[in-house]
Every structure is written in C-alpha cells, then in structure tokens.
Design a protein around this motif. Structure first.
Motif, PDB file in Angstrom:
ATOM      1  N   MET A  89       0.837  -1.186   0.000  1.00  0.00           N
ATOM      2  CA  MET A  89       0.000   0.000   0.000  1.00  0.00           C
ATOM      3  C   MET A  89       0.879   1.245   0.000  1.00  0.00           C
ATOM      4  SD  MET A  89      -3.336   0.461   0.605  1.00  0.00           S
ATOM      5  CE  MET A  89      -4.327   1.071  -0.353  1.00  0.00           C
ATOM      6  N   THR A  90       0.478   2.206  -0.734  1.00  0.00           N
ATOM      7  CA  THR A  90       1.264   3.413  -0.900  1.00  0.00           C
ATOM      8  C   THR A  90       0.700   4.570  -0.084  1.00  0.00           C
ATOM      9  OG1 THR A  90       2.100   4.973  -2.536  1.00  0.00           O
ATOM     10  CG2 THR A  90      -0.036   4.026  -2.965  1.00  0.00           C
ATOM     11  N   ASP A  91       1.532   5.548   0.189  1.00  0.00           N
ATOM     12  CA  ASP A  91       1.096   6.745   0.899  1.00  0.00           C
ATOM     13  C   ASP A  91       0.579   7.812  -0.062  1.00  0.00           C
ATOM     14  OD1 ASP A  91       1.772   5.742   3.407  1.00  0.00           O
ATOM     15  OD2 ASP A  91       3.827   6.460   3.256  1.00  0.00           O
ATOM     16  N   ILE A  92       0.750   7.602  -1.354  1.00  0.00           N
ATOM     17  CA  ILE A  92       0.296   8.565  -2.354  1.00  0.00           C
ATOM     18  C   ILE A  92      -1.203   8.367  -2.571  1.00  0.00           C
ATOM     19  CG2 ILE A  92       0.528   9.331  -4.745  1.00  0.00           C
ATOM     20  CD1 ILE A  92       3.407   8.260  -4.668  1.00  0.00           C
ATOM     21  N   PRO A  93      -1.990   9.445  -2.479  1.00  0.00           N
ATOM     22  CA  PRO A  93      -3.435   9.302  -2.676  1.00  0.00           C
ATOM     23  C   PRO A  93      -3.769   8.785  -4.082  1.00  0.00           C
ATOM     24  CG  PRO A  93      -2.911  11.434  -1.716  1.00  0.00           C
ATOM     25  CD  PRO A  93      -1.613  10.807  -2.129  1.00  0.00           C
ATOM     26  N   ILE A  94      -4.583   7.767  -4.151  1.00  0.00           N
ATOM     27  CA  ILE A  94      -4.943   7.146  -5.427  1.00  0.00           C
ATOM     28  C   ILE A  94      -5.696   8.139  -6.316  1.00  0.00           C
ATOM     29  CG2 ILE A  94      -6.231   5.256  -6.506  1.00  0.00           C
ATOM     30  CD1 ILE A  94      -3.590   4.475  -5.031  1.00  0.00           C
ATOM     31  N   ALA A  95      -6.525   8.979  -5.716  1.00  0.00           N
ATOM     32  CA  ALA A  95      -7.269   9.970  -6.506  1.00  0.00           C
ATOM     33  C   ALA A  95      -6.305  10.910  -7.236  1.00  0.00           C
ATOM     34  CB  ALA A  95      -8.212  10.765  -5.616  1.00  0.00           C
ATOM     35  N   THR A  96      -5.218  11.253  -6.600  1.00  0.00           N
ATOM     36  CA  THR A  96      -4.215  12.116  -7.218  1.00  0.00           C
ATOM     37  C   THR A  96      -3.566  11.407  -8.403  1.00  0.00           C
ATOM     38  OG1 THR A  96      -3.784  13.199  -5.107  1.00  0.00           O
ATOM     39  CG2 THR A  96      -2.091  13.403  -6.802  1.00  0.00           C
ATOM     40  N   VAL A  97      -3.262  10.142  -8.239  1.00  0.00           N
ATOM     41  CA  VAL A  97      -2.653   9.364  -9.321  1.00  0.00           C
ATOM     42  C   VAL A  97      -3.638   9.228 -10.481  1.00  0.00           C
ATOM     43  CG1 VAL A  97      -1.655   7.135  -9.955  1.00  0.00           C
ATOM     44  CG2 VAL A  97      -1.162   8.129  -7.714  1.00  0.00           C
ATOM     45  N   GLU A  98      -4.898   8.999 -10.174  1.00  0.00           N
ATOM     46  CA  GLU A  98      -5.913   8.915 -11.227  1.00  0.00           C
ATOM     47  C   GLU A  98      -5.987  10.230 -12.007  1.00  0.00           C
ATOM     48  OE1 GLU A  98      -9.583   7.771  -9.384  1.00  0.00           O
ATOM     49  OE2 GLU A  98      -8.886   5.734  -8.995  1.00  0.00           O
ATOM     50  N   ARG A  99      -5.933  11.360 -11.296  1.00  0.00           N
ATOM     51  CA  ARG A  99      -5.952  12.664 -11.979  1.00  0.00           C
ATOM     52  C   ARG A  99      -4.741  12.833 -12.881  1.00  0.00           C
ATOM     53  NH1 ARG A  99      -7.997  14.490  -7.059  1.00  0.00           N
ATOM     54  NH2 ARG A  99      -5.963  15.228  -6.364  1.00  0.00           N
TER      55      ARG A  99
ATOM     56  N   ASN B 260      -3.256   2.129  -8.784  1.00  0.00           N
ATOM     57  CA  ASN B 260      -2.446   1.554  -7.705  1.00  0.00           C
ATOM     58  C   ASN B 260      -1.058   1.165  -8.187  1.00  0.00           C
ATOM     59  OD1 ASN B 260      -4.108   1.605  -5.325  1.00  0.00           O
ATOM     60  ND2 ASN B 260      -5.415   0.105  -6.310  1.00  0.00           N
ATOM     61  N   ALA B 261      -0.976   0.604  -9.388  1.00  0.00           N
ATOM     62  CA  ALA B 261       0.322   0.204  -9.935  1.00  0.00           C
ATOM     63  C   ALA B 261       1.219   1.423 -10.136  1.00  0.00           C
ATOM     64  CB  ALA B 261       0.132  -0.543 -11.256  1.00  0.00           C
ATOM     65  N   LEU B 262       0.647   2.489 -10.704  1.00  0.00           N
ATOM     66  CA  LEU B 262       1.449   3.694 -10.908  1.00  0.00           C
ATOM     67  C   LEU B 262       1.851   4.324  -9.579  1.00  0.00           C
ATOM     68  CD1 LEU B 262       2.812   5.684 -12.765  1.00  0.00           C
ATOM     69  CD2 LEU B 262       0.643   6.927 -12.942  1.00  0.00           C
ATOM     70  N   ALA B 263       0.952   4.312  -8.610  1.00  0.00           N
ATOM     71  CA  ALA B 263       1.266   4.853  -7.283  1.00  0.00           C
ATOM     72  C   ALA B 263       2.443   4.110  -6.663  1.00  0.00           C
ATOM     73  CB  ALA B 263       0.046   4.778  -6.373  1.00  0.00           C
ATOM     74  N   ASP B 264       2.479   2.797  -6.812  1.00  0.00           N
ATOM     75  CA  ASP B 264       3.593   2.000  -6.284  1.00  0.00           C
ATOM     76  C   ASP B 264       4.908   2.376  -6.960  1.00  0.00           C
ATOM     77  OD1 ASP B 264       1.963   0.621  -4.506  1.00  0.00           O
ATOM     78  OD2 ASP B 264       1.716  -1.116  -5.827  1.00  0.00           O
ATOM     79  N   VAL B 265       4.863   2.526  -8.282  1.00  0.00           N
ATOM     80  CA  VAL B 265       6.068   2.902  -9.032  1.00  0.00           C
ATOM     81  C   VAL B 265       6.537   4.296  -8.621  1.00  0.00           C
ATOM     82  CG1 VAL B 265       6.952   3.452 -11.333  1.00  0.00           C
ATOM     83  CG2 VAL B 265       5.566   1.411 -10.990  1.00  0.00           C
ATOM     84  N   LEU B 266       5.604   5.236  -8.542  1.00  0.00           N
ATOM     85  CA  LEU B 266       5.956   6.605  -8.171  1.00  0.00           C
ATOM     86  C   LEU B 266       6.561   6.673  -6.769  1.00  0.00           C
ATOM     87  CD1 LEU B 266       2.877   8.574  -9.558  1.00  0.00           C
ATOM     88  CD2 LEU B 266       5.202   8.535 -10.485  1.00  0.00           C
ATOM     89  N   GLU B 267       5.971   5.926  -5.851  1.00  0.00           N
ATOM     90  CA  GLU B 267       6.504   5.932  -4.492  1.00  0.00           C
ATOM     91  C   GLU B 267       7.920   5.347  -4.457  1.00  0.00           C
ATOM     92  OE1 GLU B 267       5.587   4.047  -0.137  1.00  0.00           O
ATOM     93  OE2 GLU B 267       3.918   4.934  -1.233  1.00  0.00           O
ATOM     94  N   GLY B 268       8.135   4.272  -5.185  1.00  0.00           N
ATOM     95  CA  GLY B 268       9.470   3.676  -5.220  1.00  0.00           C
ATOM     96  C   GLY B 268      10.503   4.629  -5.782  1.00  0.00           C
TER      97      GLY B 268
END
Length: 66
Positions: free
Chosen positions: A1-11, A27-35
C-alpha cells in the motif's frame, strides 16, 4: 500500500490523456511513483549530508534526479 493518494494518481493519468483509469492501474502507478520518490529522496539526503547539512533542499532533489 502506498502513501500517495490514489485519486491524485488517477488525476495524473487522466491529465496525460486517459478517459478512464482502472483502480489497478492507479495503484500500480502509485507504487512505481513511491518507489522512485524514495530512491530520489535517499540520494537527496545523501547529498545534503555530504554538504554538511541536515536540511534537504530543492537543489539536492534536482541533483538527485539526474
């Protein structure tokens, strides 16, 4: 689970041109961005420490991204 808000990634994905975004894609992009953000952050911290500072600056982040 990532700390980046999913709504932000969707936008962000929609801003790039997607009409619809699946939850799995966001969720996949959020994981990549957080890494990537963690890698850049660690490099920026190392640069600040090398310069004898405790504070990470924007210049440290920009240099770490190179």
């Amino acid at each position: 689970m990532t700390d980046i808000p999913i709504a932000t990634v969707e936008r962000l994905i929609r801003k790039a041109g997607a009409e619809r975004v699946s939850a799995e894609a966001a969720n996949a992009l959020a994981d990549v961005l957080e890494g990537e953000a963690l890698k850049i952050s660690q490099k920026a911290i190392d640069l600040a420490k090398h310069a004898g500072r405790k504070t990470v600056t924007a210049d440290d982040v920009k240099l770490a991204m190179r």
